[in-house]
Enzyme design. Structure first.
Site, PDB file in Angstrom:
ATOM      1  N   ASP A 100       0.882  -1.165   0.000  1.00  0.00           N
ATOM      2  CA  ASP A 100       0.000   0.000   0.000  1.00  0.00           C
ATOM      3  C   ASP A 100       0.917   1.211   0.000  1.00  0.00           C
ATOM      4  O   ASP A 100       1.522   1.551   1.018  1.00  0.00           O
ATOM      5  CB  ASP A 100      -0.889  -0.036   1.251  1.00  0.00           C
ATOM      6  CG  ASP A 100      -1.720   1.238   1.417  1.00  0.00           C
ATOM      7  OD1 ASP A 100      -1.662   2.115   0.527  1.00  0.00           O
ATOM      8  OD2 ASP A 100      -2.423   1.351   2.439  1.00  0.00           O
ATOM      9  N   LYS A 154       2.826  11.046  -3.436  1.00  0.00           N
ATOM     10  CA  LYS A 154       1.730  10.412  -4.161  1.00  0.00           C
ATOM     11  C   LYS A 154       0.855  11.443  -4.873  1.00  0.00           C
ATOM     12  O   LYS A 154       0.295  11.182  -5.924  1.00  0.00           O
ATOM     13  CB  LYS A 154       0.881   9.606  -3.181  1.00  0.00           C
ATOM     14  CG  LYS A 154      -0.115   8.668  -3.832  1.00  0.00           C
ATOM     15  CD  LYS A 154      -0.767   7.821  -2.768  1.00  0.00           C
ATOM     16  CE  LYS A 154      -1.794   6.864  -3.329  1.00  0.00           C
ATOM     17  NZ  LYS A 154      -2.350   6.024  -2.259  1.00  0.00           N
ATOM     18  N   GLU A 202      -7.396   0.513  -4.348  1.00  0.00           N
ATOM     19  CA  GLU A 202      -7.394   0.390  -2.886  1.00  0.00           C
ATOM     20  C   GLU A 202      -8.720  -0.135  -2.311  1.00  0.00           C
ATOM     21  O   GLU A 202      -8.708  -1.038  -1.474  1.00  0.00           O
ATOM     22  CB  GLU A 202      -6.989   1.727  -2.252  1.00  0.00           C
ATOM     23  CG  GLU A 202      -5.501   1.999  -2.440  1.00  0.00           C
ATOM     24  CD  GLU A 202      -5.117   3.464  -2.310  1.00  0.00           C
ATOM     25  OE1 GLU A 202      -5.963   4.265  -1.887  1.00  0.00           O
ATOM     26  OE2 GLU A 202      -3.966   3.795  -2.657  1.00  0.00           O
ATOM     27  N   ASP A 231     -13.321   4.887   1.151  1.00  0.00           N
ATOM     28  CA  ASP A 231     -11.880   4.966   1.421  1.00  0.00           C
ATOM     29  C   ASP A 231     -11.451   6.424   1.496  1.00  0.00           C
ATOM     30  O   ASP A 231     -11.319   7.093   0.470  1.00  0.00           O
ATOM     31  CB  ASP A 231     -11.121   4.220   0.313  1.00  0.00           C
ATOM     32  CG  ASP A 231      -9.606   4.256   0.515  1.00  0.00           C
ATOM     33  OD1 ASP A 231      -9.147   4.900   1.474  1.00  0.00           O
ATOM     34  OD2 ASP A 231      -8.900   3.651  -0.292  1.00  0.00           O
TER      35      ASP A 231
END
Lengths: 644, 232, 127
Positions: A23, A86, A186, A208
Site C-alpha cells: 500500500d 503520491k 485500494e 476509502d
C-alpha cells in the site's frame, strides 16, 4: 551442517522469490505478505508497521533516510525532506503547485513533457523516483523479515487514479527493482481483506478516505468473483485537507494576535504536526489540547485547546464532499443505498467519528471498522499477490476504469471510445485515415475524462501513426486502445490494407517514456553495489537460520548422547558466534561463521544421519526423502546477485 | 492459424491451458481481426443473435469465461500470455457489458444493421415540447434554490416530483413497446437466417426498435436530470 | 491540433440564450430534438415588417456542441430575411465550428430548429 531429514514436519518447499502486497500511501506505506498458513500479515519494522512516505536528503542531495527517521526531520530540514509524493505522481508542475500550495522545495517542468520534477539540493527527481525510495525501503523490510529476495509486488492505487498516475506508480515499482504484477484499486483490495468475498453473494460499498485521496467503490460478490460495479472519488480530497484547514484556522487566529507564521516553514510544520495530534486525539476524546513551540516568533508556547464539536464544524464541508461521489457511484451502479449489504471503511480519516456517522446516515447501516483502516489495503494487496502467484485461491477481481477514454477529433472535441465504469481489460478499435495527399502520419491525441472539450480532459499521450504516402483518404489504419487490468492504456496499430502491425511511438503527456525509465534504471546502478551486498547478506542469513535450526534439532535428539561435552561446547560456541555475526548485516562474517559451524558439526551430522537411517526403516517418509538425495535447493550455490 | 474450440472451463486453474472460445487466433495467439472482423459480441459469448436472452445464463457464461481468461490467471506465465489474456478478456467484458443491458443490446443490434436513413426516428413534436418544458421546470427549481426562495423552491419541487412520476410511467410504456418490438425482431431474424436473406419484417422490427429507443433516450435524459436535481 | 477561438467562445459564451414571447404573431418558435443523444433545442425568431429577422433566441438542453451550434445559428440568421435564413445549411455550421463526425447531428439539429421556427412564423402569418 547439512542434515536434511524429513522428520515429523517436512518443511514445505517455499518459493525462492516472495511476492508482496504494498500500500503505497500519501502519508504512510505498508508492505504485507501471505504466510504459509494462507493468512496475510503486515510486515513490521522497528518503528511498527507504518513506513511514513517521507524521504530525507542530505545537504549534497544524497538520500539519507526514508520512513520514520525521515519523518522526524520534517521540521528541521523542510527543504530537503519530501512528503506527499503520491499527490505528485503522474501530474504536471502547474497542477502540483496549485494543489499542494506553497512547497518548501522547488518544482520544475521536465524538458519535453509537462511532468513535474522536484529539486532537492540541486538534484532533480521525478515523483516515481521519489516513490521508488519508499518502495525500496518496503522491499528491504520485507526481505529482512522473510529472509528471501522480494522481486514481485502488487501495489495499490486509489480507484480514481488516471492512466498517468497508475503508470507512474508502475514505473516507481520498476525503479525500485520490483516487477509490478498488478496495480489494484485500494477499495477493492480492502474488500478482499475483509474476506467479504467469502459471502456467497452480496453488494458492498467501500468508503476509502485516506491521507490525500477519497475513493468509493460499489462491488458485487459472486462465489469468489469480486466485480466492481462502479467507482467514484476525488483525487484532491483527503486527511491532508483537514490538516491544512486546521493549520489555516490556527494561523489566522495567530495572525489576529499579531503573529504571522507565513513563510516560517519550520513553524508551519510544527503547527501541522500539532493539528494532526489534535485531530487524532479528538477521534477518541471530546476535547484535546496540545502545545506548540512558537519560537523564534514568540518565547512562550502556544496552547491549543479544541473541542470535538469545533473540529466537526470545521470539517463538516469536507465530509459532505465525500458523499456526492458515493451517491454518484450508487447511481452508476443502478442501486439505492438500501441495496448495499455491507459498508467497509478504509483509510485513517475514517477514524473520525463524524465521518463514520455520515457514512452510516447515507447507507443506513453501521460500517465495518474491525480491521485497522491503515492496514486493510496492504493486507488486501498481499491477498491479491497470493491469488496471482499461488493458484490456491479461486478468486478473481474484476475492476473498472474510473474515467472515460477518448480521442481528440477535429474542433477540439473529445470523442469517447471507452466509457467510464467499463470492466477492465476493455478495448476499442477505431479506424483512421489521412486528410491530405501523401500524408505520412496521423496524429492522435488520447485523453481521459468526462468532459466534452479537450481542454477540460486529461491529456494522456500523443501518438503518431505512420502511414505510407498515398492519396488522401486511402490509407486505413486500425488503432486498438486497450485498457489493461491495471487501468493502464496500451495502443497498437494495424494497417488494414496490408495487415501489418504498426509501431506507435507513445509520448506520455505526464509520465516517463520508456527511455527515461531505462536511463533511471541505469543510474540506479550507482547504488547497485549496496543492493548486491544486501542480497548476499539476506541469502547468507537465510542459510544460517536453516543451519542453526537443524543443529538445534540434532542437539535435542538422540544423537546428543553420542557426542562428548567438549564437542558440544565447541558447537554451542560456534552457534553463538554465527548468531552474533547476523547483527553485522554483512554476508562475509556470516559466511565465515557458517563455515566454522559446519566444520564443528561434522561429527554430529554423521551421528544424526546414522540415527536417521535406522529410523528410516520404520518410516517410509524418511526413506523417500533420502532416496531423493539431499535437497538440491539447500546445497546449490546461493543464487548470485541479480538486478532487475 | 488455429481455431480453438470451446472446451469445458475449469475455474481456479491459473495457466496458459485455460480454454478459449471459438475465436480465430493467428500463429502468435492473437485474435485474427482480419478473419473475424471486430468479433461480434454475440459470437464472443457463444450466443445466437437474439434480443431475448436469459440474463442468468449470460451471467454464468460471462463469469466462467472471465475466470478462465482473466490476465490475473496468467501473471506468472510471462508478458506474452498476460497480453493475450488482456485482449481476450477485454472482448468478453465488452460483449457482456453491451449485451447485459436490454437497451444497450437493442442499440447494438441496430448498430450492426448500420445507420439507415429510412428507419430514422423523428420524435413527435408533443414529446419534444413536453421534455423541453420539464427541463425548464428543473431550471426554475434550481434557480429558486440558488436564490434561497424556499417557497418557490418547494412549489417547483412538487411540480417536478409530479412530472417525474408521469415520466416514469411513460418510460415503462416505452419499455413494453420495445420488448414487443424485440420479440418481433427475434422472430424476423430467425426467419431471415432460415431464408438466408433479410426479410422485410426485419426492417419493420428495426424501425420500431429505433423509435422505441429514440423515445426512451429523451425520457432517460430527463430522468437522469430529475434524479440528479432531487439529490442536490 | 488547435481549434479556433471562435468555437471555444461559442462553447463558453453562447450568444442569444433566452426566449421571446411565444404568442407574439411576429415570433416563430421551433422545438426540435436529436434522437441520437436525446438533446432538445428551442429556437425562436422575431421578424419585422420588412421580413428581416431582427432577433433570435435559443435554449438548448444538451451537449456543448449542440449549444455552440444553436448559438452560431442564431447569430447567423439575425439580420437575414426569412428567405435567406431558409438557405442556411448544417454543413456551414459544421465548417465554422469544425464539428467532428460524431457531433454532426448537433448541426443538423440547429438547421432543423431554424426550419421549424420559420415554418411556425409562416403558419402564424397565414392565420
Amino acid at each position: 551442517m547439512r542434515i536434511h531429514i524429513a522428520a515429523s514436519s517436512p518443511a514445505p518447499k517455499s518459493d525462492t522469490r516472495a511476492t508482496v502486497g504494498i500500500d503505497l500511501g500519501t502519508t504512510n506505506s505498508l508492505v504485507a505478505f501471505v504466510g504459509e498458513d494462507g493468512t496475510p500479515h503486515v510486515i513490521s519494522g522497528p518503528d511498527g508497521p507504518l513506513v511514513p512516505s517521507v524521504i530525507a536528503f542530505g545537504k549534497d542531495g544524497e538520500l539519507e533516510c526514508v520512513g520514520c527517521p525521515a519523518n522526524a526531520r520534517l521540521c528541521e530540514y523542510p527543504d530537503r525532506t519530501i512528503y506527499s509524493v503520491k499527490r505528485m505522481m503522474g501530474r504536471g508542475a502547474e497542477e502540483v503547485v496549485a494543489e499542494l500550495g506553497m512547497l518548501p522545495y522547488q518544482v520544475h517542468r521536465s524538458a519535453g513533457s509537462s511532468a513535474v520534477r522536484i529539486e532537492v539540493c540541486g538534484r532533480r527527481f521525478t515523483p516515481p523516483e521519489l516513490s521508488a525510495f519508499v518502495l525500496r525501503e518496503l522491499k528491504h523490510r520485507a526481505e529482512v523479515a522473510l529472509g528471501k529476495p522480494v522481486e514481485r509486488a502488487v501495489i495499490t492505487v486509489p480507484a480514481y487514479f488516471n492512466d498517468a498516475q497508475r503508470q507512474a506508480t508502475k514505473d516507481a515499482g520498476r525503479l525500485a527493482g520490483l516487477e509490478v504484477l498488478r496495480i489494484v484499486n485500494e477499495p477493492t483490495a480492502a474488500a478482499l481483506a475483509y474476506g467479504l468475498d467469502k459471502r456467497p453473494q452480496g453488494r458492498i460499498a467501500v468508503y476509502d478516505f485516506g491521507g490525500g485521496t477519497f475513493d468509493v467503490s460499489i462491488l458485487q460478490l459472486h462465489a469468489g468473483l469480486t466485480e466492481v460495479l462502479s467507482t467514484g472519488g476525488d483525487t484532491h480530497l483527503g486527511g491532508d485537507d483537514i490538516d491544512q484547514l486546521m493549520v489555516a484556522t490556527i494561523a489566522s487566529q495567530l495572525a489576529d494576535a499579531g503573529i504571522d507564521v507565513r513563510g516560517q516553514l519550520e513553524l508551519v510544520q510544527r503547527l501541522r504536526q500539532a493539528a494532526i495530534a489534535l485531530k487524532i486525539a479528538l477521534s477518541d476524546a471530546d476535547k484535546a489540547s496540545v502545545q506548540v513551540d512558537l519560537r523564534p516568533l514568540r518565547q512562550e508556547p502556544l496552547q491549543l485547546e479544541w473541542q470535538r464539536a469545533d473540529l466537526e464544524q470545521l470539517i463538516a464541508p469536507i465530509v459532505e464532499r465525500t458523499l456526492a461521489p458515493c451517491r454518484q457511484a450508487l447511481r452508476d451502479a443502478g442501486l439505492q443505498p438500501s441495496d448495499i449489504d455491507e459498508v467497509v471503511m478504509v483509510g485513517g480519516s475514517t477514524r473520525i467519528p463524524l465521518v463514520r456517522q455520515r457514512v452510516q446516515d447515507l447507507f443506513g447501516r453501521p460500517p465495518h471498522v474491525e480491521i485497522d483502516p491503515d492496514q486493510v489495503v496492504a493486507l488486501g494487496a498481499a491477498l491479491q499477490a497470493d491469488i496471482m502467484t499461488t493458484g490456491r485461491r479461486d478468486m478473481l477481481l474484476l475492476d473498472v476504469t474510473p474515467l472515460s477514454l477518448g480521442i481528440e477529433t477535429v474542433g477540439g472535441v473529445v470523442s469517447k471510445i471507452i466509457q467510464r465504469n467499463s470492466s477492465i481489460p476493455a478495448s476499442a478499435t477505431e479506424e483512421f485515415t489521412t486528410s491530405v495527399d501523401n500524408q505520412t502520419g496521423v496524429v492522435l491525441h488520447v485523453l481521459q475524462g468526462e468532459r466534452e472539450l479537450v481542454a477540460d480532459c486529461r491529456s494522456l499521450a500523443r501518438f503518431i501513426i505512420p502511414v505510407a504516402p498515398m492519396p488522401a483518404g486511402l490509407p486505413r489504419v486500425a488503432v486498438t486502445f486497450l485498457i489493461d487490468a491495471n487501468g493502464i492504456l496500451h495502443v497498437t496499430g494495424r494497417d488494414v490494407r496490408s495487415g501489418t502491425e504498426k509501431t506507435i511511438e507513445v509520448k506520455p503527456s505526464y509520465g516517463l517514456c520508456d527511455e527515461e525509465v531505462v536511463r533511471m534504471l541505469t543510474e540506479a546502478f550507482d547504488h547497485a553495489e549496496t543492493d548486491i551486498a544486501r542480497r548476499q547478506f539476506i541469502d547468507a542469513r537465510s542459510e544460517a537460520q536453516q543451519v542453526i535450526h537443524a543443529t538445534e534439532v540434532a542437539l535435542a535428539g538422540s544423537a546428543r548422547a553420542l557426542i562428548d561435552d567438549d564437542e558440544i561446547d565447541e558447537i554451542n560456541g560456534e552457534l553463538a558466534s554465527l548468531r552474533a555475526s547476523l547483527a553485522t548485516e554483512h554476508a562475509e562474517p556470516v559466511r565465515a561463521a557458517l563455515a566454522r559451524l559446519n566444520q564443528a558439526t561434522l561429527h554430529l551430522a554423521e551421528v544424526a544421519l546414522a540415527g536417521a537411517l535406522n529410523a528410516a526403516v520404520q518410516n517410509p517418509a524418511v526413506e523417500e526423502a533420502l532416496s531423493h538425495g539431499p535437497d538440491p535447493a539447500a546445497s546449490k550455490p546461493h543464487h548470485g546477485p541479480r538486478l532487475s | 492459424m488455429t481455431v480453438l474450440h470451446d472446451t469445458t472451463l475449469q475455474p481456479g486453474t491459473p495457466g496458459p491451458s485455460a480454454p478459449l472460445r471459438p475465436w480465430v487466433l493467428d500463429d502468435r495467439g492473437h485474435v485474427d481481426l482480419e478473419r473475424t472482423g471486430t468479433p461480434d459480441h454475440f459470437a464472443v459469448l457463444g450466443l445466437p443473435r437474439r434480443l431475448g436472452l436469459d440474463t442468468d445464463h449470460l451471467d454464468v457464461t460471462f463469469r466462467s469465461l472471465v475466470r478462465g481468461l482473466h490476465p490475473d490467471r496468467f501473471a506468472v506465465h510471462g508478458p506474452a500470455a498476460v497480453a493475450r489474456a488482456q485482449w481476450h478478456t477485454s472482448l468478453v467484458n465488452d460483449a457482456y457489458r453491451t449485451l447485459r443491458n436490454f437497451d444497450r443490446r437493442v442499440a447494438y443490434v441496430l448498430e450492426l444493421a448500420g445507420d439507415l436513413r429510412e428507419e430514422r426516428y423523428q420524435p413527435p413534436a408533443e414529446l419534444l415540447v413536453h421534455v423541453f418544458e420539464l427541463n425548464e421546470a428543473i431550471d426554475a427549481m434550481q434557480d429558486a434554490r440558488d436564490e434561497g426562495d424556499a417557497e418557490a423552491a418547494a412549489q417547483a419541487e412538487r411540480d417536478v416530483r409530479e412530472a417525474t412520476a408521469t415520466i416514469r410511467e411513460s418510460r415503462a410504456e416505452v419499455t413494453a413497446r420495445l420488448v414487443a418490438a424485440a420479440a418481433d425482431w427475434d422472430a424476423a431474424q430467425a426467419a431471415s437466417e432460415q431464408a438466408g436473406a433479410e426479410l422485410p419484417a426485419l426492417a419493420q422490427a428495426r424501425t420500431a426498435l429505433r423509435a422505441g429507443l429514440g423515445h426512451a433516450r429523451y425520457l432517460d435524459n430527463l430522468l437522469t436530470r430529475l434524479d440528479f436535481s432531487a439529490t442536490q | 491540433m488547435a481549434y479556433s477561438d471562435k468555437v471555444l467562445d461559442h462553447y463558453n459564451n453562447p450568444r442569444n440564450v433566452g426566449s421571446l414571447p411565444k404568442s407574439d404573431p411576429t415570433v416563430g418558435t421551433g422545438v426540435v430534438g436529436a434522437p441520437e443523444c436525446g438533446d432538445v433545442m428551442k429556437l425562436q425568431i422575431k421578424v419585422n415588417a420588412a421580413g428581416v429577422i431582427e432577433d433570435a433566441r435559443f435554449k438548448t438542453f444538451g451537449c456543448g456542441s449542440a449549444i455552440a451550434s444553436s448559438s452560431l445559428a442564431t447569430e447567423w440568421v439575425k439580420g437575414k430575411t426569412v428567405e435567406e435564413a431558409a438557405n442556411l445549411r448544417n454543413t456551414d455550421i459544421v465548417q465554422e465550428l469544425n464539428l467532428p463526425p460524431i457531433k454532426i447531428h448537433c448541426s443538423v439539429l440547429a438547421e432543423d430548429a431554424i426550419r421549424a421556427a420559420l415554418a411556425d412564423y409562416k403558419a402564424k402569418q397565414k392565420a
